[in-house]
Design an enzyme around this catalytic site. Structure first.
Site, PDB file in Angstrom:
ATOM      1  N   ASP A  21       3.457  13.124  -2.084  1.00  0.00           N
ATOM      2  CA  ASP A  21       4.710  12.447  -3.235  1.00  0.00           C
ATOM      3  C   ASP A  21       4.222  11.399  -3.689  1.00  0.00           C
ATOM      4  O   ASP A  21       3.943  10.201  -4.609  1.00  0.00           O
ATOM      5  CB  ASP A  21       5.548  11.529  -2.498  1.00  0.00           C
ATOM      6  N   ASP A  80       0.487  16.533   2.816  1.00  0.00           N
ATOM      7  CA  ASP A  80       0.659  14.409   2.875  1.00  0.00           C
ATOM      8  C   ASP A  80       1.952  14.619   4.528  1.00  0.00           C
ATOM      9  O   ASP A  80       2.821  15.454   3.653  1.00  0.00           O
ATOM     10  CB  ASP A  80       0.920  13.579   1.718  1.00  0.00           C
ATOM     11  N   ASP A 115      -2.188  11.151  -4.004  1.00  0.00           N
ATOM     12  CA  ASP A 115      -2.114  12.960  -3.842  1.00  0.00           C
ATOM     13  C   ASP A 115      -2.764  14.106  -5.291  1.00  0.00           C
ATOM     14  O   ASP A 115      -2.263  14.853  -4.876  1.00  0.00           O
ATOM     15  CB  ASP A 115      -0.658  13.092  -3.625  1.00  0.00           C
TER      16      ASP A 115
END
Length: 863
Positions: free
Chosen positions: A590, A294, A594
């Site tokens: 985070d 990410d 995700d």
């Protein structure tokens, strides 16, 4: 007409209808269920068969020992897996404990789990939203949705606000339209709990390995069983021989040794700021061939930072530092000398305008940062601290009116009394502020050119203006254009180096984000994830490819490294695509968005400092410092763990193969059973049971980062390990058989021959534990004290066996007795020959390896 909200009775009725406002949790296995699962193994099936045979033959002592081994392995595995289940499902924790609603016509704080569709909720700055809400009224209302969407900026909301997001500005009221699993978070929860996570690489290899060993063992036992029966041996003797063969071939201590090796790796990873939530993930990280990361909060700091300032005069300034830290100097472009606002009035006015047109609060107390408000506003306050503005004095300028940011207005402003005049400070979109200012066509073009240049480099660009006002109700006109500010969510300081280390380790890295493609592309180029000519794939392109075929989708994923405007489901689908293509995938993130990908990857890595509880609980590993570089440290530790597991397996299988060879030769030459099952169990548990655990403590050999990741199809036993296993097992088995045969031919009793043969095998396994420390490096070049536990384990194993020979009861049960020093030294000399055999093989392999490298280099030069 009734006001908004429900009565208490209506709320109770709807709570019974819709159920509590909480999210589904995955089913948890009971301790008993987990215990039963531990017996689903090819090794265990063979040992269970041996246990039953011993009971049928009345070999109670043998049966008790085998049963003890089975129980020990099952208990270790059960405790480890049960502990991994104890973490609560954090998706439920994303729903706040209290929400403010209108009940019975009055505002009231209620438990968020009691929210129902139709409830009327009141929201204000700092609230975490408890359910999906249709907004009825709003005032300067902005929400941080980064946990859901990956967007790094707070967004103005006028229609729907989603459960689990955070109010950063203003107030709003609205009606609950969805609770529990029907919310946006609930839909993500369904994705997280759908199916199972990918099977860890180690488990895949161990399952293949155990199946092969078990089948090979059963075939050998069946063959010898048939040969012995054909010779007319007694059936009970044949069964006892079969049990002895099974016990010698099966590495009983392997499950416990692997658990210990993983636990040691877990402790070492914690020292590298990597917390392991699932034990097997220790090795999984070392096996990964692909890291899908990410962007927001993982590769970047998730804090807006002003990096460039461009004044209307053409002067540019570089602002150092990242995030909310006040450290970082401001330099004029092309000069190394820090600037001061007192010496540059234009820069001072621009910074002051950003501080005044501001609703955030930022202060510092020792090492603590106290921040509240929108990320953009906080970035301007941070700039004020970096320029040493008199912040308290600036914020105390009497405020006459505040124009809060609204998406339709595209600016925010504040009118303050400064030196007796009403001064307005404005910040907002460039195009909007240009209409408020008096500029020449040349100046307008220069602003547009500078804005375009900054945007191409991945910055979000805002303009600032100021001027005196006589009537705040009139449209803002005739202001002075102060300049442009370029801000971004900057890369973490360690990210570029860490990505480079991943390239060194031959691990592919991709960025998957919900952010804008231009921003993602600029950051990817800074990270050197892609080449200049490479592009970005958007979520829309992925959807189009998926509609055509899975093959087209997989090709798109395989040929790109940057994915932007990606939805939570698509992150998971990218992960699944990579797994289909044979990659061992580590996914970092985070946010709530995700979580599905973290759960379905081979190893999920969550950020511990700023990550959401959902991400942390969906992941296998958690970074306590949120640094991408900690992943690299974890990869190194994971590779060390896998290497140590290979060393343990090599030790156990090669000694087991030697024992098997000893039995085969004894059968072929019509000799008695060289060792009874109980003696073999003793040998395996006391020597290997101590030494294999100590071998798991081996430190790294120093070149782990330079090793390429193991291919997904690579078995545990590669050619090198097979060669070493054959050489060592042949030597130990042949020497032990020669001793046993020689002793019988010299007139020794079977009891005495077994006693000395068992001592030789103990000594062989002591020496072989040292040989197992490295597959390639000479033992003579390795620091002997780098693993003192192994040296202690070797001495302890020898001491336990010698001590058992002097212990009444135990010595009779094992059929052993003390031996003289002279005999012990002769047996030790025979065992040490294994050291020279192994060193000779390693030397040959290193020479062949160097020749192959030289030949490969010569071939490349010819090409």
């Amino acid at each position: 007409m009734a006001g908004p909200g429900l009565s208490s009775q209506q709320a109770d009725d709807r709570l019974r209808q819709y159920g509590p406002n909480c999210l589904p949790k995955p089913a948890r296995l009971s301790f008993v269920h987990l215990f039963i699962i531990q017996f689903k193994s090819a090794f265990i099936y063979v040992l269970l068969a041996a246990f039953i045979v011993c009971l049928l033959l009345g070999q109670l002592l043998n049966a008790i020992f085998i049963f003890a081994v089975l129980m020990l392995n099952a208990i270790i595995g059960t405790v480890q897996e049960y502990s991994a289940q104890q973490a609560a499902d954090a998706l439920s924790e994303m729903v706040p404990s209290q929400s403010k609603v209108i009940r019975d016509g009055h505002p009231k704080m209620v438990d968020s789990q009691s929210l129902v569709p139709g409830d009327y909720v009141l929201l204000s700055n700092g609230d975490r939203i408890g359910a999906d809400i249709k907004i009825e009224q709003h005032n300067q209302f902005k929400v941080d949705e980064s946990a859901l969407t990956g967007e790094s900026l707070a967004v103005a909301k006028t229609d729907l606000a989603f459960a689990g997001t955070l109010v950063t500005h203003g107030r709003a009221e609205g009606e609950v339209v969805a609770t529990g699993s029907r919310t946006q978070i609930g839909q993500i929860a369904d994705l997280v709990h759908q199916g199972g996570s990918a099977k860890p690489p180690l488990m895949q290899r161990i399952e293949r390995f155990t199946l092969i060993i078990a089948i090979a063992t059963l075939l050998i036992i069946a063959l010898i069983f048939a040969l012995t029966l054909l010779r007319g041996a007694d059936l009970s003797h044949v069964f006892l021989l079969g049990v002895a063969l099974a016990v010698s071939a099966i590495p009983e201590g392997l499950p416990a040794a692997i658990t210990v090796a993983l636990a040691i790796g877990m402790k070492r990873m914690s020292q590298a700021n990597v917390i392991v939530r699932k034990l097997v993930a220790v090795e999984s990280l070392g096996s990964c061939t692909y890291i899908a990361s990410d962007k927001t909060g993982t590769l970047t700091v998730n804090e807006m930072t002003i990096s460039q300032i461009s004044l209307l005069s053409g002067e540019r300034f570089h602002v150092a530092g990242t995030g909310l830290s006040p450290s970082g100097l401001v330099h004029k472009h092309g000069h190394g000398v820090p600037v001061s606002p007192s010496h540059d009035p234009e820069l001072h006015r621009l910074a002051l305008a950003g501080v005044l047109a501001n609703e955030a609060h930022l202060s510092f107390d020792a090492d603590q940062v106290h921040a509240d408000g929108d990320g953009v506003d906080l970035a301007f306050l941070t700039l004020g601290y970096k320029l040493n503005l008199e912040m308290d004095k600036a914020k105390q300028a009497p405020q006459e009116k505040l124009f809060a940011y609204e998406s339709e207005n595209q600016f925010s402003a504040s009118i303050n009394q400064i030196d007796g005049a009403s001064v307005i400070s404005v910040k907002g979109a460039v195009e909007k502020l240009l209409t408020m200012c008096q500029l020449t066509p040349e100046q307008v073009k220069a602003v547009h050119d500078e804005t375009h240049w900054l945007a191409q480099h991945g910055y979000r660009v805002l303009a600032l203006a100021s001027g005196q006002v006589s009537d705040p109700h009139q449209p803002l006109q005739g202001l002075e254009f102060l300049g442009l500010v370029a801000m971004s969510d900057p890369l973490r300081e360690d990210a570029i180096t860490a990505v480079a280390q991943c390239r060194q380790a031959q691990i592919k890295v991709a960025m998957i984000t919900g952010d804008h493609p231009i921003t993602a592309l600029a950051l990817a180029r800074q990270l050197k994830l892609i080449k200049d000519q490479d592009g970005v794939i958007t979520g829309q392109q992925l959807s189009q490819a998926q509609q055509h075929s899975v093959t087209e989708f997989d090709n798109l994923v395989a040929n790109h490294r940057v994915f932007a405007r990606v939805q939570p489901r698509q992150k998971m689908e990218i992960t699944e695509s990579l797994i289909r293509q044979g990659e061992f995938v580590a996914m970092t993130g985070d946010g709530v968005n995700d979580a599905p990908a973290l759960k379905h990857a081979h190893v999920g890595i969550a950020m511990g400092l700023k990550g959401t509880d959902v991400a942390r609980e969906s992941a296998d590993l958690v970074l306590t410092d949120d640094k991408f570089s900690s992943i690299v440290k974890g990869i190194i530790e994971g590779r060390i763990v896998y290497n140590n597991i290979r060393k343990v397996i090599y030790l156990l299988i090669s000694t087991g193969a030697a024992e098997l060879l000893l039995f085969i030769l004894s059968v072929l030459f019509a000799l008695p059973i060289p060792l009874f099952p109980l003696q073999i169990l003793w040998l395996n548990l006391v020597t290997n049971g101590v030494q294999d655990v100590a071998l798991a403590f081996e430190p790294g050999e120093g070149h782990e980062i330079d090793q390429p990741p193991r291919k997904p199809s690579e078995p545990i036993f590669d050619r090198l390990m097979l060669e070493r296993l054959i050489v060592s097992a042949l030597w130990m088995g042949l020497v032990a058989f020669a001793l046993f045969s020689l002793l019988l031919n010299m007139g020794s009793s079977e009891v005495e021959a077994r006693n000395l043969t068992l001592m030789l095998m103990v000594l062989f396994e002591n020496v072989h534990a040292l040989n197992s420390r490295s597959e390639r490096n000479s033992l003579l070049r390795m620091p002997m004290l780098s693993n003192p536990l192994l040296l202690f384990g070797i001495v302890l194993a020898q001491g336990i066996h010698i001590g058992a020979s002097y212990t009444p009861g135990l010595s009779q049960a094992l059929g052993i007795s003390p031996i003289g020093l002279g005999q012990w030294l002769i047996l030790l000399s025979a065992a040490l020959t294994l050291l020279f055999i192994d060193e000779f093989h390693k030397r040959l392999w290193r020479q062949q390896h160097k020749l192959k490298l030289r030949q490969a280099e010569a071939d490349r030069q010819l090409e």
